[in-house]
Design an enzyme around this catalytic site. Sequence first.
Site, PDB file in Angstrom:
ATOM      1  N   ILE A 104       0.811  -1.234   0.000  1.00 31.52           N
ATOM      2  CA  ILE A 104       0.000   0.000   0.000  1.00 31.52           C
ATOM      3  C   ILE A 104       0.842   1.281   0.000  1.00 31.52           C
ATOM      4  CG2 ILE A 104      -2.354  -0.433   0.852  1.00 31.52           C
ATOM      5  CD1 ILE A 104      -1.023   0.131   3.688  1.00 31.52           C
TER       6      ILE A 104
ATOM      7  N   HIS B  74       9.610  -8.375  -0.971  1.00 30.63           N
ATOM      8  CA  HIS B  74       9.186  -7.241  -1.798  1.00 30.63           C
ATOM      9  C   HIS B  74       9.605  -7.509  -3.239  1.00 30.63           C
ATOM     10  CE1 HIS B  74       8.495  -4.186   1.506  1.00 30.63           C
ATOM     11  NE2 HIS B  74       9.302  -5.007   2.155  1.00 30.63           N
TER      12      HIS B  74
ATOM     13  N   HIS C   8       8.085 -11.701   4.522  1.00 33.73           N
ATOM     14  CA  HIS C   8       7.550 -11.238   3.236  1.00 33.73           C
ATOM     15  C   HIS C   8       8.677 -10.789   2.321  1.00 33.73           C
ATOM     16  CE1 HIS C   8       7.563  -7.870   6.100  1.00 33.73           C
ATOM     17  NE2 HIS C   8       7.830  -7.079   5.073  1.00 33.73           N
TER      18      HIS C   8
END
Length: 132
Positions: free
Chosen positions: A30, A95, A93
């Site tokens: 986001i 990217h 996570h």
Amino acid sequence: MSTIFSKIINGEIPSYKIAEDDRFFAFLDINPLAKGHTLVIPKVEVDYIFDLDDETTKGLFVFCKKVAKGIKSVVECKKIGITVLGLEVAHAHVHLVPINGIYDIDFSKPKLKLDKEEFIELAREISSNIKL
Ligand code: AMP
């Protein structure tokens, strides 16, 4: 305790979903560095990426490859860069960031502001170009 990313996987928190299978989930960041900046996460809730078991580690990279190909087919860029930070959210996570040069993957630079419609359209286009 459930991480914000587990809540995204479970649909408790909305996200701009890109792809999902039984073990992995991908969605748009986001606060993107570039259009198409995507996060790929294992569904298993593990904080540090190098604490993942070997099968999940291998699967995560293969899943990232498929997602990256989808991003690359939609967003004009030289390559999809790959980075792991994990300083903010305690759920492993990766990217995936479309890049044309090193500056494009500088996480200290100001993030892009996209409106909801742009996120929705990007997610729709990228997800329709991913072959899992
Ligand atoms: P880091 O843990 O340092 O890799 O940073 C976490 C990343 O997750 C940042 O790039 C945030 O913009 C992103 N992020 C945090 N919350 C959300 C969310 N709800 N949806 C999408 N991306 C998020």
